[in-house]
Motif scaffolding. Structure first.
Motif, PDB file in Angstrom:
ATOM      1  N   ARG A 177      10.129  -1.040  -6.254  1.00 48.98           N
ATOM      2  CA  ARG A 177      10.151  -2.493  -6.286  1.00 48.98           C
ATOM      3  C   ARG A 177      11.324  -3.051  -7.087  1.00 48.98           C
ATOM      4  NH1 ARG A 177       5.333  -3.049  -7.919  1.00 48.98           N
ATOM      5  NH2 ARG A 177       4.325  -3.748  -6.006  1.00 48.98           N
ATOM      6  N   LYS A 237       3.572  12.175   7.022  1.00 48.88           N
ATOM      7  CA  LYS A 237       2.960  10.858   6.910  1.00 48.88           C
ATOM      8  C   LYS A 237       3.667   9.879   7.846  1.00 48.88           C
ATOM      9  CE  LYS A 237       1.084  11.286   2.282  1.00 48.88           C
ATOM     10  NZ  LYS A 237       1.115  10.781   0.899  1.00 48.88           N
ATOM     11  N   LEU A 270      10.915   2.761  -0.512  1.00 46.69           N
ATOM     12  CA  LEU A 270       9.974   3.505  -1.354  1.00 46.69           C
ATOM     13  C   LEU A 270      10.695   4.385  -2.351  1.00 46.69           C
ATOM     14  CD1 LEU A 270       7.304   4.488   1.329  1.00 46.69           C
ATOM     15  CD2 LEU A 270       7.053   2.813  -0.500  1.00 46.69           C
ATOM     16  N   ARG A 322       3.895   5.190  -6.004  1.00 44.80           N
ATOM     17  CA  ARG A 322       3.821   4.974  -7.455  1.00 44.80           C
ATOM     18  C   ARG A 322       2.789   5.915  -8.082  1.00 44.80           C
ATOM     19  NH1 ARG A 322       7.520   3.483 -10.417  1.00 44.80           N
ATOM     20  NH2 ARG A 322       6.841   5.296 -11.532  1.00 44.80           N
ATOM     21  N   ARG A 324      -1.365   3.707   8.888  1.00 45.17           N
ATOM     22  CA  ARG A 324      -0.868   4.963   8.305  1.00 45.17           C
ATOM     23  C   ARG A 324      -1.684   6.147   8.811  1.00 45.17           C
ATOM     24  NH1 ARG A 324      -0.998   5.328   2.320  1.00 45.17           N
ATOM     25  NH2 ARG A 324      -2.976   4.252   2.546  1.00 45.17           N
ATOM     26  N   GLN A 380       0.829  -1.207   0.000  1.00 39.75           N
ATOM     27  CA  GLN A 380       0.000   0.000   0.000  1.00 39.75           C
ATOM     28  C   GLN A 380       0.866   1.260   0.000  1.00 39.75           C
ATOM     29  OE1 GLN A 380      -2.160   1.172   3.629  1.00 39.75           O
ATOM     30  NE2 GLN A 380      -1.325  -0.644   4.632  1.00 39.75           N
ATOM     31  N   ARG A 436      12.227   9.286  -5.797  1.00 40.73           N
ATOM     32  CA  ARG A 436      11.830   8.105  -6.559  1.00 40.73           C
ATOM     33  C   ARG A 436      11.946   8.351  -8.065  1.00 40.73           C
ATOM     34  NH1 ARG A 436       8.464   3.811  -5.418  1.00 40.73           N
ATOM     35  NH2 ARG A 436       8.122   2.552  -7.252  1.00 40.73           N
ATOM     36  N   GLU A 470       3.876   1.328  -1.415  1.00 41.78           N
ATOM     37  CA  GLU A 470       4.432   1.337  -2.766  1.00 41.78           C
ATOM     38  C   GLU A 470       3.416   1.901  -3.766  1.00 41.78           C
ATOM     39  OE1 GLU A 470       7.125   1.067  -4.210  1.00 41.78           O
ATOM     40  OE2 GLU A 470       6.782   0.388  -6.261  1.00 41.78           O
ATOM     41  N   ASP A 471       2.167   1.464  -3.634  1.00 40.78           N
ATOM     42  CA  ASP A 471       1.117   1.961  -4.532  1.00 40.78           C
ATOM     43  C   ASP A 471       0.934   3.467  -4.384  1.00 40.78           C
ATOM     44  OD1 ASP A 471       0.722  -0.569  -5.431  1.00 40.78           O
ATOM     45  OD2 ASP A 471      -1.051  -0.966  -4.205  1.00 40.78           O
ATOM     46  N   GLU A 472       0.985   3.925  -3.153  1.00 39.72           N
ATOM     47  CA  GLU A 472       0.802   5.349  -2.885  1.00 39.72           C
ATOM     48  C   GLU A 472       1.898   6.178  -3.579  1.00 39.72           C
ATOM     49  OE1 GLU A 472       1.018   6.300   1.307  1.00 39.72           O
ATOM     50  OE2 GLU A 472       1.540   8.364   0.837  1.00 39.72           O
TER      51      GLU A 472
END
Lengths: 242, 204
Positions: free
Chosen positions: B75, B146, B71, A36, B127, A30, B171, A32-34
């Motif tokens: 991946r 966050k 992050l 991304r 979160r 979750q 990133r 990683e998705d955020e």
């Protein structure tokens, strides 16, 4: 057949989980998705990247060889409160642009707040040299420009554009600068020389308040051009959402 | 440009992070944290070198540095590294973050920094996000912190200043770098940059 598919899915999931180290972060996906989604949202096409990088290089040299030395000298002889007041004055002067774009986006409350802030700053704030609206009442400007107005009606960024003197932008926002320019009272100064002097002075004053920050970015980022464009798009996306 | 400064300042102000229990309110923890961070920054008895070391320690102890590093790498990049390289990457990325706020820190008078707390938003069970406005010399910047829950403690994994995410910004750059090179090369690049910075930062 269904059982085979299920087993295959489980195996794939297990492999992915192992690769990530499922024991490290239980719900990493979750996060990683955020991230991304955030990255993809500001991934604007850059078909003119080589040209844009050339313009960034030009701006970079302009900053170090002209703007920074001039701003440094100005900073040396001008106290910070004076420079901040000059900054406030020009920000207050940009009221017509903010008001018009609030109205164009049908943000009537924002327009009313802009009118209120401008009235306070122009009177109690001595022609806007003091930002009494924000400093004493906590009333922030409702920043809106024509790029945001176009975005509010569905226009995307289209493509990356790096502007000479102005830096990172996109085609929508670059075009949006044109109508905004005519809402800037400084544009109506009679003399071309005076206009250039005012615009140059405004830029030098702004730079004097920020000397050192661009240098920091250059030192800490792997790809300064990419960082500037990315930060610009992220910031714009936030403003458009507001 | 000022938003980028705020990013650095926000990061340094939150170096001392949430290590409270899972049910402890993140806002109270953040308030306490910021106060401690400001106190360190205002301490004139500490040299810049010592402040750098102090914040490096605080970040490594209290930020979710592993999650941040993962992050920022993504991946593909993370899985391309072996265990030893991953550990090195976490350490190198911490160095990058430390350098980032250290650079900006020297430009800001923290005695003029104030924080207004707006919302505490539950993003999921693990979160949270605290929305604030950081005011520096009268000018306000929206700063979102966050938090991720891990081992019954909250730790920051990203900071967004006016929508500019610390992690998402790195990133994008790291993605580009890995596409044209490799995650291992990126690791070496970060390590080299950190070494160069440390050499330059040593007082003559």
């Amino acid at each position: 057949m269904k059982i085979s598919v299920s087993i295959a899915v489980c195996m794939v999931t297990a492999v992915i989980s192992t690769a990530w180290g499922a024991d490290e972060f239980d719900d990493f996906e979750q996060f990683e998705d955020e991230i991304r989604q955030q990255v993809d949202a500001v991934d604007v096409a850059d078909p003119l990247e080589q040209v844009n990088r050339g313009i960034w290089w030009f701006n970079d040299k302009l900053y170090f060889y002209l703007l920074k030395p001039v701003a440094g000298g100005y900073k040396y002889v001008t106290p910070q409160p004076v420079r901040e007041s000059v900054y406030n004055f020009f920000e207050n002067l940009a009221f017509p642009k903010r008001l018009a774009n609030n109205l164009l986006q049908l943000k009537f409350r924002g327009a009313a707040e802009e009118l209120r802030n401008f009235t306070f700053n122009s009177t109690a704030g001595c022609l806007g040299f003091f930002n009494v609206a924000e400093n004493h009442y906590g009333w922030n400007d409702r920043e809106e420009d024509f790029g945001q107005t176009m975005a509010s009606y569905g226009a995307g960024p289209w493509m990356t554009v790096h502007l000479p003197l102005f830096g990172p932008s996109n085609l929508r926002d670059a075009l949006g600068r044109l109508p905004d320019m005519f809402l800037d009272p400084v544009m109506y100064v009679d003399s071309w020389g005076a206009l250039m002097a005012i615009r140059g002075g405004k830029r030098v004053n702004y730079t004097s308040l920020n000397i050192g920050f661009y240098e920091g970015i250059k030192e800490e980022q792997l790809d300064v051009y990419r960082f500037l464009q990315d930060a610009y798009e992220q910031n714009r996306l936030q403003k458009i959402k507001e | 440009m000022r938003k980028l400064i705020a990013l650095g300042v926000a990061l340094c102000l939150t170096a001392q992070l949430c290590r409270g229990g899972a049910d402890e309110d993140t806002r109270l923890t953040l308030e306490r944290t910021i106060d401690k961070g400001v106190a360190i920054l205002k301490n004139k008895a500490i040299s810049d070198q010592d402040k750098l070391k102090a914040f490096d320690t605080l970040l490594s102890q209290n930020c979710h540095t592993e999650l941040m590093a993962m992050l920022s790498l993504g991946r593909a990049g993370w899985t391309a590294l072996d265990k030893k390289e991953r550990d090195e990457f976490v350490k190198a990325f911490l160095g990058v973050i430390t350098r980032s706020y250290y650079n900006k820190l020297s430009q800001v008078d923290v005695s003029h920094v104030a924080v207004d707390y707006l919302d505490n938003i539950k993003l999921s069970d693990t979160r949270r996000m605290i929305r604030t406005v950081m005011k520096n010399s009268g000018e306000g910047f929206k700063v979102d912190y966050k938090f991720a829950l891990r081992d019954k403690s909250w730790a920051i994994y990203d900071i967004e200043v006016e929508g500019i995410s610390l992690i998402a910004s790195y990133r994008s750059q790291f993605d580009d770098f890995i596409k044209s090179s490799s995650a291992s090369a990126l690791l070496n690049e970060l390590k080299n940059n950190n070494r160069r910075f440390e050499a330059e930062a040593v007082p003559q």
